[in-house]
Write an enzyme that holds these catalytic residues in place. Structure first.
Site, PDB file in Angstrom:
ATOM      1  N   SER A 131       0.735  -1.495   0.649  1.00 29.70           N
ATOM      2  CA  SER A 131       0.246  -0.285   0.118  1.00 29.70           C
ATOM      3  C   SER A 131       0.834   1.224  -0.215  1.00 29.70           C
ATOM      4  CB  SER A 131      -0.623   0.273   1.280  1.00 29.70           C
ATOM      5  OG  SER A 131      -2.076   0.763   1.267  1.00 29.70           O
ATOM      6  N   GLU A 188      -1.036  14.290  12.961  1.00 30.35           N
ATOM      7  CA  GLU A 188      -1.182  15.813  12.442  1.00 30.35           C
ATOM      8  C   GLU A 188      -0.685  15.994  11.056  1.00 30.35           C
ATOM      9  OE1 GLU A 188      -2.777  18.897  12.471  1.00 30.35           O
ATOM     10  OE2 GLU A 188      -3.148  18.316  15.043  1.00 30.35           O
ATOM     11  N   HIS A 191      -7.252  -6.526   0.544  1.00 26.20           N
ATOM     12  CA  HIS A 191      -6.169  -5.371   0.824  1.00 26.20           C
ATOM     13  C   HIS A 191      -4.568  -6.347   1.704  1.00 26.20           C
ATOM     14  CE1 HIS A 191      -3.439  -1.712   0.000  1.00 26.20           C
ATOM     15  NE2 HIS A 191      -4.116  -2.132   0.750  1.00 26.20           N
TER      16      HIS A 191
END
Length: 306
Positions: free
Chosen positions: A130, A226, A285
């Protein structure tokens, strides 16, 4: 991907839990580079599993919200079956690696290049799942001299899922409140309850919760939420490259996952002309978790002769 692409539950890896009690490096802040085109490498946390033979080392890169723990069982199985040395790596802003405000594929590729240099590895076999697959592709396209061959697990060099659902997961993780003094199991249960309304899939919740750690008596997320939320569009996209990687490449998808589709084949073959695309029947996945044995066999079959 274009209109009509089915939104996917997540692009990160699986629920192979992170070993309990593993020491956690305190988060470190790295200054924003003055020129984003020249990112500054961070020293990546990693584990080496020694193996016999003369093959280049196999370097495993995890996906978004994952850690090197996701590939621990895979690494041991590969070494046991003769792969040679395997290195599992925590990406920046994940696991025990330092935090940085920058989270682009160019920056993550540079981190791995610096790790290879630190370990004295002049050529490796690079496998990424991924987000880790996109980092591996970026590195192979930038520095083909370092990559003997490439394995991209269930990801293509194209834009992936919509970012909106990931923003929802991140804001749900940010809003989790856990009082001090709870046991690990009670803290995880409380966080699980608070995530449930947004993250409906139990498997995905359990996977995200592998990132909940205790530091100085308080529970915190060890991923840099963040930086990830700020760079989510970068993570879902893929950098532009014009010069192909001419080494052997394997794109190993799950037959139940839409992440490597026939629409991607032209771009895969433009950038990786020697690419072979294979699917593991019945895998989603998280190919290496869904069909572990078949995954190990496919990887071993792709390695160069010892």
């Amino acid at each position: 991907r274009g209109v009509g692409h089915t939104p996917l539950p997540w692009p990160g890896p699986p629920a192979l839990s992170f070993p309990a009690g593993q020491p956690l490096a305190p988060p470190q802040l790295w200054p924003h580079p003055r020129r984003p085109s020249l990112p500054r490498a961070v020293p990546l946390a990693h584990v080496e599993v020694q193996g016999a033979g003369d093959r280049p080392p196999l370097v495993l890169l995890h996906g978004l919200f994952g850690s090197r723990g996701n590939f621990q069982t895979v690494a041991k199985a590969l070494v046991r079956r003769g792969s040679g040395k395997v290195v599992t790596v925590d990406a920046r802003n994940h696991g025990g690696s330092p935090h940085s405000p920058l989270m682009t594929y160019e920056a993550m590729s540079l981190d791995v290049q610096h790790l290879l240099s630190r370990l004295g590895i002049t050529k490796c076999i690079l496998l990424g799942h991924s987000m880790g697959g996109k980092t591996a592709m970026t590195l192979a396209l930038q520095r083909p001299d370092l990559v003997e061959r490439l394995i991209s697990v269930d990801i293509s060099p194209v834009s992936t899922a919509p970012v909106s659902e990931f923003f929802a997961y991140i804001s749900a993780m940010k809003s989790v409140k856990i009082p001090d003094g709870l046991s690990r199991s009670a803290a995880r249960q409380l966080a699980d309850d608070q995530l449930r309304s947004v993250v409906q899939l139990p498997q995905l919740r359990q996977f995200l919760l592998t990132n909940l750690v205790e530091m100085e008596g308080r529970y915190v997320w060890r991923v840099n939420l963040e930086a990830i939320s700020h760079h989510l569009a970068d993570i879902m996209n893929f950098p532009v490259f014009h010069k192909p990687y001419l080494g052997p490449a394997l794109f190993l998808g799950g037959s139940k996952s839409p992440y490597i589709s026939s629409e991607d084949y032209p771009e895969i073959h433009r950038l990786f002309p020697k690419a072979d695309v294979q699917y593991i029947e019945g895998a989603g996945h998280i190919v290496h978790q869904d069909k572990f044995e078949e995954f190990i066999t496919a990887v071993l079959n792709f390695l160069p002769p010892p």
